[in-house]
Design a protein around this motif. Structure first.
Motif, PDB file in Angstrom:
ATOM      1  N   VAL A 100       1.004  -1.281  -0.769  1.00  0.00           N
ATOM      2  CA  VAL A 100      -0.340   0.285   0.124  1.00  0.00           C
ATOM      3  C   VAL A 100       0.687   1.292  -0.062  1.00  0.00           C
ATOM      4  O   VAL A 100       1.517   1.348   1.066  1.00  0.00           O
ATOM      5  N   ILE A 101       0.707   2.113  -0.778  1.00  0.00           N
ATOM      6  CA  ILE A 101       2.403   3.739  -0.903  1.00  0.00           C
ATOM      7  C   ILE A 101       0.176   4.644  -0.523  1.00  0.00           C
ATOM      8  O   ILE A 101      -0.562   4.496  -1.263  1.00  0.00           O
ATOM      9  N   ASP A 102       1.124   4.956   0.659  1.00  0.00           N
ATOM     10  CA  ASP A 102      -0.111   6.033   0.555  1.00  0.00           C
ATOM     11  C   ASP A 102       0.843   7.699   0.473  1.00  0.00           C
ATOM     12  O   ASP A 102       1.635   8.181   0.816  1.00  0.00           O
ATOM     13  N   ALA A 103      -0.192   8.333  -0.145  1.00  0.00           N
ATOM     14  CA  ALA A 103       0.014  10.202  -0.640  1.00  0.00           C
ATOM     15  C   ALA A 103      -0.199  10.601   0.443  1.00  0.00           C
ATOM     16  O   ALA A 103      -1.517  10.649   0.617  1.00  0.00           O
ATOM     17  N   GLY A 104       0.656  11.029   1.259  1.00  0.00           N
ATOM     18  CA  GLY A 104       0.250  12.014   2.257  1.00  0.00           C
ATOM     19  C   GLY A 104      -0.644  13.492   2.065  1.00  0.00           C
ATOM     20  O   GLY A 104      -0.841  14.110   1.026  1.00  0.00           O
ATOM     21  N   HIS A 105      -1.673  14.106   2.845  1.00  0.00           N
ATOM     22  CA  HIS A 105      -2.071  14.966   2.904  1.00  0.00           C
ATOM     23  C   HIS A 105      -3.226  14.634   1.700  1.00  0.00           C
ATOM     24  O   HIS A 105      -3.805  13.827   1.067  1.00  0.00           O
ATOM     25  N   GLY A 106      -3.456  16.027   0.791  1.00  0.00           N
ATOM     26  CA  GLY A 106      -5.174  15.759  -0.046  1.00  0.00           C
ATOM     27  C   GLY A 106      -5.926  16.238   0.258  1.00  0.00           C
ATOM     28  O   GLY A 106      -6.703  16.947   1.002  1.00  0.00           O
ATOM     29  N   ALA A 107      -6.244  17.274  -1.276  1.00  0.00           N
ATOM     30  CA  ALA A 107      -7.562  17.967  -1.191  1.00  0.00           C
ATOM     31  C   ALA A 107      -7.489  19.494   0.169  1.00  0.00           C
ATOM     32  O   ALA A 107      -6.029  20.393  -0.140  1.00  0.00           O
ATOM     33  N   LYS A 108      -8.331  19.164   0.922  1.00  0.00           N
ATOM     34  CA  LYS A 108      -8.775  20.185   1.672  1.00  0.00           C
ATOM     35  C   LYS A 108      -7.284  20.796   2.459  1.00  0.00           C
ATOM     36  O   LYS A 108      -6.692  21.353   3.311  1.00  0.00           O
ATOM     37  N   ASP A 109      -6.711  19.217   2.828  1.00  0.00           N
ATOM     38  CA  ASP A 109      -4.825  19.155   3.198  1.00  0.00           C
ATOM     39  C   ASP A 109      -3.665  19.418   2.545  1.00  0.00           C
ATOM     40  O   ASP A 109      -3.516  18.518   1.564  1.00  0.00           O
ATOM     41  N   PRO A 110      -3.816  20.732   2.525  1.00  0.00           N
ATOM     42  CA  PRO A 110      -2.587  20.741   1.119  1.00  0.00           C
ATOM     43  C   PRO A 110      -0.515  20.171   1.807  1.00  0.00           C
ATOM     44  O   PRO A 110       0.494  20.069   1.357  1.00  0.00           O
ATOM     45  N   GLY A 111      -0.583  19.285   2.814  1.00  0.00           N
ATOM     46  CA  GLY A 111       0.540  19.871   3.438  1.00  0.00           C
ATOM     47  C   GLY A 111       1.321  20.943   3.596  1.00  0.00           C
ATOM     48  O   GLY A 111       0.693  21.905   3.995  1.00  0.00           O
ATOM     49  N   ALA A 112       2.561  20.813   3.650  1.00  0.00           N
ATOM     50  CA  ALA A 112       3.565  21.990   3.236  1.00  0.00           C
ATOM     51  C   ALA A 112       3.320  22.480   2.495  1.00  0.00           C
ATOM     52  O   ALA A 112       3.243  22.015   0.989  1.00  0.00           O
ATOM     53  N   ILE A 113       4.290  23.884   2.837  1.00  0.00           N
ATOM     54  CA  ILE A 113       3.923  24.608   1.358  1.00  0.00           C
ATOM     55  C   ILE A 113       5.551  25.259   1.157  1.00  0.00           C
ATOM     56  O   ILE A 113       6.194  25.624   1.852  1.00  0.00           O
ATOM     57  N   GLY A 114       5.330  24.900  -0.100  1.00  0.00           N
ATOM     58  CA  GLY A 114       6.828  25.176  -0.524  1.00  0.00           C
ATOM     59  C   GLY A 114       7.422  26.576  -0.577  1.00  0.00           C
ATOM     60  O   GLY A 114       6.465  27.862  -0.299  1.00  0.00           O
ATOM     61  N   TYR A 115       8.894  26.638  -0.161  1.00  0.00           N
ATOM     62  CA  TYR A 115       9.378  27.885  -0.189  1.00  0.00           C
ATOM     63  C   TYR A 115       8.886  28.838  -1.456  1.00  0.00           C
ATOM     64  O   TYR A 115       8.570  30.340  -1.116  1.00  0.00           O
ATOM     65  N   SER A 116       8.558  28.477  -2.800  1.00  0.00           N
ATOM     66  CA  SER A 116       8.433  29.778  -3.902  1.00  0.00           C
ATOM     67  C   SER A 116       7.178  30.055  -3.760  1.00  0.00           C
ATOM     68  O   SER A 116       6.424  30.457  -4.338  1.00  0.00           O
ATOM     69  N   LYS A 117       5.892  29.139  -2.699  1.00  0.00           N
ATOM     70  CA  LYS A 117       4.454  29.765  -2.177  1.00  0.00           C
ATOM     71  C   LYS A 117       3.761  28.889  -3.103  1.00  0.00           C
ATOM     72  O   LYS A 117       2.556  29.572  -3.418  1.00  0.00           O
ATOM     73  N   LYS A 118       4.466  28.719  -3.937  1.00  0.00           N
ATOM     74  CA  LYS A 118       3.730  28.098  -5.595  1.00  0.00           C
ATOM     75  C   LYS A 118       3.210  26.811  -5.882  1.00  0.00           C
ATOM     76  O   LYS A 118       2.722  25.950  -6.051  1.00  0.00           O
ATOM     77  N   ASN A 119       4.010  25.392  -4.745  1.00  0.00           N
ATOM     78  CA  ASN A 119       4.070  24.187  -5.149  1.00  0.00           C
ATOM     79  C   ASN A 119       3.909  23.501  -3.731  1.00  0.00           C
ATOM     80  O   ASN A 119       3.899  23.920  -2.510  1.00  0.00           O
ATOM     81  N   GLN A 120       2.757  22.976  -3.489  1.00  0.00           N
ATOM     82  CA  GLN A 120       2.069  22.014  -2.459  1.00  0.00           C
ATOM     83  C   GLN A 120       2.282  20.754  -2.176  1.00  0.00           C
ATOM     84  O   GLN A 120       2.856  20.194  -2.843  1.00  0.00           O
ATOM     85  N   GLU A 121       2.761  20.389  -0.819  1.00  0.00           N
ATOM     86  CA  GLU A 121       3.322  19.037  -0.792  1.00  0.00           C
ATOM     87  C   GLU A 121       2.382  17.895  -1.048  1.00  0.00           C
ATOM     88  O   GLU A 121       3.127  17.143  -1.555  1.00  0.00           O
TER      89      GLU A 121
END
Length: 280
Positions: free
Chosen positions: A6-27
């Motif tokens: 089972v491979i689990d991609a963390g976070h998703g939808a309303k939960d973006p996870g960490a936001i990248g330094y550029s503010k453009k990318n979501q975990e």
């Protein structure tokens, strides 16, 4: 016996996870992209079967993720994440909770390090929900820091994600003692080349006997400013010939090194290996 992963991609939808330094990318996007690549690599494998906790941008509670793996009676569980802290935090780490997960953590961590080439932050134990409440060996991967501008660029490079997925597959095959040769992605458009900068490797391509390399991660490692304007990559403001491959901007190695004053070396014995040295 076929093993179920089972491979689990963390976070998703309303939960973006960490936001990248550029503010453009979501975990969450990084996590899902790597999970889908692992699934693609193993979809026709005779020894390993993959099931994804999510294959689209949806939200799942932590309990839903562990329950999914337990109900499937999986043989291993891997949750994919990206780390976040200060802008200078760097490196790769792997988390597990129970002693029966340590062997899986050690093998996969070794392979993920091979893909990232980043600082080894080691293995960590803790009471993470998905590694604690799963009934099978379970780990959580943190290949790099999206809060670090250099590592953010690496993590969101499509070719790096493919390489990471390949190493996760290789680690799984080593752990389960099946064929350890990771399959080559079917959509590779050109012969691959290995481009090494400061002991970190990237995937490049040989196109009509020219070496094309991913512009942003390599260019920024060499101290350049990389942008994308009107279909062209710019290096320190100068537009250069550009090819889009799997959504990533590639430029010729010669253009990049000339613009940034770097040195380039093709190994005679291994013509598909390229080494780039920053300017002195």
């Amino acid at each position: 016996m076929k093993r179920l992963i089972v491979i689990d991609a963390g976070h998703g939808a309303k939960d973006p996870g960490a936001i990248g330094y550029s503010k453009k990318n979501q975990e969450k996007a990084f996590n899902l992209s790597v999970a889908l690549k692992v699934n693609e690599l193993l979809k026709n494998d005779t020894n390993l079967e993959v099931r994804l906790t999510r294959s689209t941008d949806v939200f799942l509670e932590l309990k839903e993720r562990s329950d999914f793996a337990n109900k499937a009676k999986a043989d291993a569980f891997i949750s994919i994440h990206a780390n976040s802290a200060s802008t200078t935090a760097t490196g790769t780490e792997t988390h597990y909770t129970r002693a029966d997960s340590k062997a899986l953590a050690e093998v996969i961590h070794k392979h993920v390090l091979k893909a990232t080439g980043l600082k080894d932050r080691g293995l960590h134990t803790g009471n993470l929900y998905v590694t604690k409440h799963t009934n099978m060996p379970a780990i959580l991967l943190e290949p790099g820091f999206v809060s670090n501008p250099t590592e953010e660029a690496i993590l969101f490079d499509g070719n790096f994600q493919t390489k990471l997925a390949q190493e996760i597959v290789s680690g799984l095959k080593e752990y389960f003692r099946v064929d350890t040769k990771a399959p080559t992605p079917s959509n590779t458009p050109y012969p691959e080349m290995t481009v090494t900068v400061d002991n970190q490797s990237f995937i490049g391509y040989n196109i009509n006997n020219f070496t094309w390399i991913p512009s942003r991660p390599v260019g920024e490692m060499l101290g350049g400013t990389i942008d994308y304007v009107k279909g062209k990559v710019t290096i320190n403001g100068n537009a250069v010939d550009t090819k889009l491959i799997n959504g990533v901007g590639f430029v010729t190695a010669r253009d990049l090194t000339d613009q940034l004053g770097a040195r380039i070396y093709w190994e005679k014995s291994e013509p598909y290996n390229v080494i780039i040295y920053p300017k002195l």
